[in-house]
Design an enzyme around this catalytic site. Structure first.
Site, PDB file in Angstrom:
ATOM      1  N   SER A 145       1.049  -1.287  -0.139  1.00 34.33           N
ATOM      2  CA  SER A 145       0.062   0.088  -0.018  1.00 34.33           C
ATOM      3  C   SER A 145       0.945   1.197   0.047  1.00 34.33           C
ATOM      4  O   SER A 145       1.953   1.261   0.613  1.00 34.33           O
ATOM      5  CB  SER A 145      -0.800   0.068   1.213  1.00 34.33           C
ATOM      6  OG  SER A 145      -1.795   1.348   1.355  1.00 34.33           O
ATOM      7  N   GLU A 191      -9.562   2.011   4.843  1.00 37.66           N
ATOM      8  CA  GLU A 191      -9.259   2.873   3.949  1.00 37.66           C
ATOM      9  C   GLU A 191     -10.712   3.488   3.514  1.00 37.66           C
ATOM     10  O   GLU A 191     -10.839   4.694   3.309  1.00 37.66           O
ATOM     11  CB  GLU A 191      -8.351   2.662   2.777  1.00 37.66           C
ATOM     12  CG  GLU A 191      -8.161   3.559   1.907  1.00 37.66           C
ATOM     13  CD  GLU A 191      -7.346   2.854   0.696  1.00 37.66           C
ATOM     14  OE1 GLU A 191      -6.085   2.217   0.995  1.00 37.66           O
ATOM     15  OE2 GLU A 191      -7.589   3.075  -0.795  1.00 37.66           O
ATOM     16  N   HIS A 238      -7.148  -3.338   5.319  1.00 41.29           N
ATOM     17  CA  HIS A 238      -6.585  -1.959   5.272  1.00 41.29           C
ATOM     18  C   HIS A 238      -7.184  -1.430   4.135  1.00 41.29           C
ATOM     19  O   HIS A 238      -7.815  -0.168   4.564  1.00 41.29           O
ATOM     20  CB  HIS A 238      -5.135  -2.160   4.790  1.00 41.29           C
ATOM     21  CG  HIS A 238      -4.329  -0.935   4.286  1.00 41.29           C
ATOM     22  ND1 HIS A 238      -4.971  -0.243   3.051  1.00 41.29           N
ATOM     23  CD2 HIS A 238      -3.658  -0.146   4.953  1.00 41.29           C
ATOM     24  CE1 HIS A 238      -4.541   0.903   2.898  1.00 41.29           C
ATOM     25  NE2 HIS A 238      -3.498   1.091   3.906  1.00 41.29           N
ATOM     26  N   ASN A 239      -7.574  -1.812   3.021  1.00 40.68           N
ATOM     27  CA  ASN A 239      -8.611  -1.091   2.142  1.00 40.68           C
ATOM     28  C   ASN A 239      -9.854  -0.903   2.658  1.00 40.68           C
ATOM     29  O   ASN A 239     -10.513   0.257   2.429  1.00 40.68           O
ATOM     30  CB  ASN A 239      -8.513  -1.955   0.784  1.00 40.68           C
ATOM     31  CG  ASN A 239      -7.357  -1.570  -0.039  1.00 40.68           C
ATOM     32  OD1 ASN A 239      -5.988  -1.038   0.526  1.00 40.68           O
ATOM     33  ND2 ASN A 239      -7.130  -1.548  -1.137  1.00 40.68           N
TER      34      ASN A 239
HETATM   35  N1  LIG Z   1      -2.522   1.910  -8.101  1.00 37.82           N
HETATM   36  C1  LIG Z   1      -2.369   1.888  -6.690  1.00 37.82           C
HETATM   37  O1  LIG Z   1      -2.682   2.774  -6.165  1.00 37.82           O
HETATM   38  C2  LIG Z   1      -2.406   0.690  -6.218  1.00 37.82           C
HETATM   39  C3  LIG Z   1      -2.311  -0.625  -6.712  1.00 37.82           C
HETATM   40  N2  LIG Z   1      -2.231  -1.927  -6.455  1.00 37.82           N
HETATM   41  C4  LIG Z   1      -2.425  -3.097  -7.020  1.00 37.82           C
HETATM   42  O2  LIG Z   1      -1.052  -3.164  -7.706  1.00 37.82           O
HETATM   43  C5  LIG Z   1      -1.609  -3.912  -9.046  1.00 37.82           C
HETATM   44  C6  LIG Z   1      -1.206  -3.188 -10.309  1.00 37.82           C
HETATM   45  O3  LIG Z   1      -1.692  -1.981 -10.174  1.00 37.82           O
HETATM   46  P1  LIG Z   1      -1.262  -0.661 -10.881  1.00 37.82           P
HETATM   47  O4  LIG Z   1       0.219  -0.730 -11.347  1.00 37.82           O
HETATM   48  O5  LIG Z   1      -2.217   0.352 -10.386  1.00 37.82           O
HETATM   49  O6  LIG Z   1      -2.010  -1.164 -12.277  1.00 37.82           O
HETATM   50  P2  LIG Z   1      -2.009  -0.446 -14.062  1.00 37.82           P
HETATM   51  O7  LIG Z   1      -3.270  -0.690 -14.593  1.00 37.82           O
HETATM   52  O8  LIG Z   1      -1.057   0.744 -13.850  1.00 37.82           O
HETATM   53  O9  LIG Z   1      -0.996  -1.528 -14.494  1.00 37.82           O
HETATM   54  C7  LIG Z   1      -1.316  -2.742 -14.901  1.00 37.82           C
HETATM   55  C8  LIG Z   1      -0.252  -4.067 -15.097  1.00 37.82           C
HETATM   56  O10 LIG Z   1      -0.738  -5.094 -15.304  1.00 37.82           O
HETATM   57  C9  LIG Z   1      -0.639  -5.452 -16.655  1.00 37.82           C
HETATM   58  N3  LIG Z   1      -1.505  -6.634 -17.351  1.00 37.82           N
HETATM   59  C10 LIG Z   1      -2.770  -6.234 -17.338  1.00 37.82           C
HETATM   60  N4  LIG Z   1      -3.482  -7.323 -17.920  1.00 37.82           N
HETATM   61  C11 LIG Z   1      -2.397  -8.295 -18.409  1.00 37.82           C
HETATM   62  C12 LIG Z   1      -2.448  -9.528 -18.937  1.00 37.82           C
HETATM   63  N5  LIG Z   1      -3.722  -9.798 -19.431  1.00 37.82           N
HETATM   64  N6  LIG Z   1      -1.133 -10.045 -19.066  1.00 37.82           N
HETATM   65  C13 LIG Z   1      -0.064  -9.376 -18.682  1.00 37.82           C
HETATM   66  N7  LIG Z   1       0.167  -8.212 -18.102  1.00 37.82           N
HETATM   67  C14 LIG Z   1      -1.266  -7.563 -17.886  1.00 37.82           C
HETATM   68  C15 LIG Z   1      -0.307  -4.322 -17.503  1.00 37.82           C
HETATM   69  O11 LIG Z   1       0.309  -4.376 -18.835  1.00 37.82           O
HETATM   70  P3  LIG Z   1       0.191  -3.977 -20.168  1.00 37.82           P
HETATM   71  O12 LIG Z   1       0.746  -2.489 -20.089  1.00 37.82           O
HETATM   72  O13 LIG Z   1       0.604  -4.557 -21.063  1.00 37.82           O
HETATM   73  O14 LIG Z   1      -1.133  -3.710 -20.252  1.00 37.82           O
HETATM   74  C16 LIG Z   1       0.266  -3.226 -16.353  1.00 37.82           C
HETATM   75  O15 LIG Z   1       1.780  -3.742 -16.384  1.00 37.82           O
HETATM   76  C17 LIG Z   1      -2.907  -4.089  -9.066  1.00 37.82           C
HETATM   77  O16 LIG Z   1      -3.187  -5.576  -8.570  1.00 37.82           O
HETATM   78  C18 LIG Z   1      -3.355  -3.160  -8.008  1.00 37.82           C
HETATM   79  O17 LIG Z   1      -4.680  -3.517  -7.469  1.00 37.82           O
HETATM   80  C19 LIG Z   1      -1.782  -2.009  -5.082  1.00 37.82           C
HETATM   81  C20 LIG Z   1      -1.823  -0.973  -4.266  1.00 37.82           C
HETATM   82  C21 LIG Z   1      -1.900   0.343  -4.818  1.00 37.82           C
HETATM   83  O1  LIG Z   2      -4.778  -0.454  -2.808  1.00 35.40           O
HETATM   84  C1  LIG Z   2      -4.956   0.725  -2.996  1.00 35.40           C
HETATM   85  C2  LIG Z   2      -4.461   1.602  -1.795  1.00 35.40           C
HETATM   86  O2  LIG Z   2      -4.208   1.037  -0.575  1.00 35.40           O
HETATM   87  C3  LIG Z   2      -5.302   1.119  -4.049  1.00 35.40           C
HETATM   88  O3  LIG Z   2      -5.281   2.652  -4.288  1.00 35.40           O
HETATM   89  C4  LIG Z   2      -6.774   0.719  -4.533  1.00 35.40           C
HETATM   90  O4  LIG Z   2      -6.932   0.752  -5.875  1.00 35.40           O
HETATM   91  C5  LIG Z   2      -8.029   1.549  -3.891  1.00 35.40           C
HETATM   92  O5  LIG Z   2      -9.227   0.931  -3.872  1.00 35.40           O
HETATM   93  P1  LIG Z   2     -10.352   1.463  -4.871  1.00 35.40           P
HETATM   94  O6  LIG Z   2      -9.824   1.578  -6.224  1.00 35.40           O
HETATM   95  O7  LIG Z   2     -11.268   0.382  -4.487  1.00 35.40           O
HETATM   96  O8  LIG Z   2     -10.576   2.804  -4.153  1.00 35.40           O
END
Ligand SMILES: NC(=O)C1=CN([C@@H]2O[C@H](COP(=O)(O)OP(=O)(O)OC[C@H]3O[C@@H](n4cnc5c(N)ncnc54)[C@H](OP(=O)(O)O)[C@@H]3O)[C@@H](O)[C@H]2O)C=CC1
Ligand SMILES: O=C(CO)[C@H](O)[C@H](O)COP(=O)(O)O
Length: 479
Positions: free
Chosen positions: A133, A196, A192-193
């Site tokens: 997170s 949140e 945590h979420n």
């Molecule tokens: N954003 C946030 O604040 C937070 C996110 N997370 C979690 O982290 C993870 C990544 O999130 P985030 O970086 O924000 O997401 P993004 O949408 O920015 O990135 C997604 C990633 O997944 C890849 N992807 C999607 N579909 C496929 C597929 N079919 N095969 C291979 N690769 C694939 C994408 O590749 P491509 O570029 O090729 O599409 C890209 O690299 C998620 O599980 C999210 O819930 C956790 C904490 C915080």
């Molecule tokens: O994991 C997170 C932070 O802790 C991500 O920001 C998450 O995507 C937030 O949840 P939502 O998009 O459902 O508001």
């Protein structure tokens, strides 16, 4: 010599995490399904930073990516949660060797993580689940990290890397610690979420009350949130709230907040928390209401039509604005404590249910820095768990009991006024009602049991007999 670790997924989080890893002196190989994203990452965020450049290697096919890693390989998946995690791990399999480690760092559902651990273990791969997170910035400068899986492997191969890249508290403690087996890391991240969601909705209801009941401007509300942030409500989410209220729209010059549509989105972790609470028979109404609040906001079209049918809302009349704001601070604080009390009760129940032996006080400290709910307040929860007594509910602890007692009258005044004026404040109501239910020796559930026994012979317990005895009454004669 190969890279120390690989990051699969060059989205928002993967890029930041890879840079964080390199900035701590670890060599890292990066890969993305679409190579364009990797190229852009190398051009925009790595080049020009000679120190980082040396440690980051880019790969454009899975074989080169896996070949570029030292063994046993450590690959962090930062991809979209869900079936994508299965798909990319399966794609990696031909290039992995027995003993390699795959760490899913996305917001995966904890039951999927357990299933994946069992499935990939049969193929010789050590699968870990890891809650992360902190959003894009946290991943870059130090997130809160909640890893789970095999403890010995964690200690041998992952502990140093993950604690090095995690956030640290002012006294230098890392916001990363081994959580437990199975999907416990992602479970803790899920709760945590859920918290949140509750925290966000609590703040948003306070904003709404100030705006609708007190008629305050964005600038005035920003000042109030800033003053709260200097007190016991100090937190990342309160801080960004007052900054949001001061942000201007580059297009119109107006306050940006006034142009943002009131339709909240979600990615699922809050909903999973609410579902898990229901499945575990745990009362977590504040988190559930925070999810429903997003759902209700999202049916904007229906709300617009319904508001035309029921347009009458009683006018607000508040004589002493400063006194009401002081009450509101008490209400927000009490709502927060009660919401966290529910979240920690859920963690405790899950720990018992799955035999995870979660260290709840330590989890509070993991959330002290780096994550979205980071707040000084979490030190207080750690203290509550250090009182030497078993914590049944945080509201009963020495740490919070008297504060709750002092806040409740003000909390009731705020809720009563908001309800009287027709405002939607679901988490404020839910926490207060949870408090009233939880602190009632007697509830109306005797009537529920009688009704269930009448129509379904579901039986009931009696207050004058041992609890393990069940009774059925013949409520009416059946012909
Ligand atoms: N954003 C946030 O604040 C937070 C996110 N997370 C979690 O982290 C993870 C990544 O999130 P985030 O970086 O924000 O997401 P993004 O949408 O920015 O990135 C997604 C990633 O997944 C890849 N992807 C999607 N579909 C496929 C597929 N079919 N095969 C291979 N690769 C694939 C994408 O590749 P491509 O570029 O090729 O599409 C890209 O690299 C998620 O599980 C999210 O819930 C956790 C904490 C915080
Ligand atoms: O994991 C997170 C932070 O802790 C991500 O920001 C998450 O995507 C937030 O949840 P939502 O998009 O459902 O508001």
């Amino acid at each position: 010599m190969g890279s120390y670790v690989g990051v699969f997924g060059m989205g928002v989080m993967g890029q930041s995490l890879a840079l964080n890893i390199a900035s701590k002196g670890y060599s890292v190989s990066v890969f993305n399904r679409h190579g364009e994203a990797t190229k852009k990452f190398m051009e925009n965020r790595v080049q020009g930073h000679e120190d980082r450049m040396k440690l980051v290697s880019d790969s454009y096919d899975l074989k080169s990516f896996c070949d570029s890693l030292e063994t046993p390989r450590k690959i962090i998946l930062m991809v979209k949660a869900g079936p994508v995690v299965d798909a990319v791990t399966d794609e990696l399999l031909p290039y992995l060797e027995s003993g390699d480690i795959v760490i899913d760092a996305g917001n995966s559902y904890y039951k999927d993580t357990k299933r994946r651990m069992d499935y990939y273990a049969e193929k010789g791969i050590n699968f870990f689940g890891m809650g992360v997170s902190g959003g894009e910035k946290g991943a870059l400068v130090g997130p809160s990290i909640m890893p789970s899986g095999d403890k010995n492997l964690y200690d041998t191969y992952l502990a140093k890397l993950l604690t090095d890249i995690s956030a640290h508290t002012a006294d230098g403690s890392p916001c990363c610690d081994y959580i437990g087996p199975e999907g416990s890391g992602q479970y803790v991240k899920m709760v945590h979420n859920g918290i949140e969601y509750g925290d966000i909705q609590n703040i948003d209801e306070a904003y709404w009350i100030m705006k609708q009941l007190l008629g305050m401007s964005n600038a005035e509300m920003a000042d109030v949130f800033e003053s709260w942030n200097n007190g016991r409500l100090n937190s990342f989410l309160v801080e960004i709230t007052y900054k949001i209220l001061r942000e201007k729209d580059p297009e119109t010059g107006d306050d940006l907040i006034d142009h943002i549509l009131d339709e909240a989105a979600q990615k699922g972790t809050g909903m999973w928390t609410a579902i898990d609470g229901l499945e575990m028979h745990m009362p977590i109404p504040t988190m559930a209401e925070a999810v429903f609040a997003r759902n209700l906001s999202a049916i904007k079209g229906q709300r617009v039509e319904a508001s035309k049918v029921f347009s009458e809302k009683p006018a607000a009349h508040i004589e002493d604005k400063q006194a009401f704001l002081a009450d509101l601070e008490q209400a927000v604080y009490a709502n927060k404590i009660i919401a966290y009390a529910q979240g920690f009760q859920l963690l405790s129940a899950a720990s018992d249910e799955h035999n995870w032996d979660l260290k709840l006080g330590d989890i509070a400290l993991l959330w002290r820095e780096g994550c979205i709910i980071r707040a000084g307040f979490l030190d207080r929860i750690k203290s509550a768990y250090s009182e030497g007594k078993k914590v049944v509910n945080l509201i009963l602890t020495d740490e919070f009991r008297e504060e709750i007692r002092a806040a409740i009258p003000a909390y009731r005044r705020v809720v009563a006024k908001a309800i009287e004026c027709g405002l939607y404040i679901p988490t404020m109501v839910a926490s207060l009602q949870y408090f009233d239910g939880y602190t009632s020796e007697k509830l109306e559930a005797n009537m529920c049991q009688a009704q269930r026994d009448w129509f379904g012979a579901h039986t009931f317990h009696r207050d004058d007999r041992p609890h393990d005895e069940s009774f059925h009454h013949t409520w009416e004669k059946l012909d």
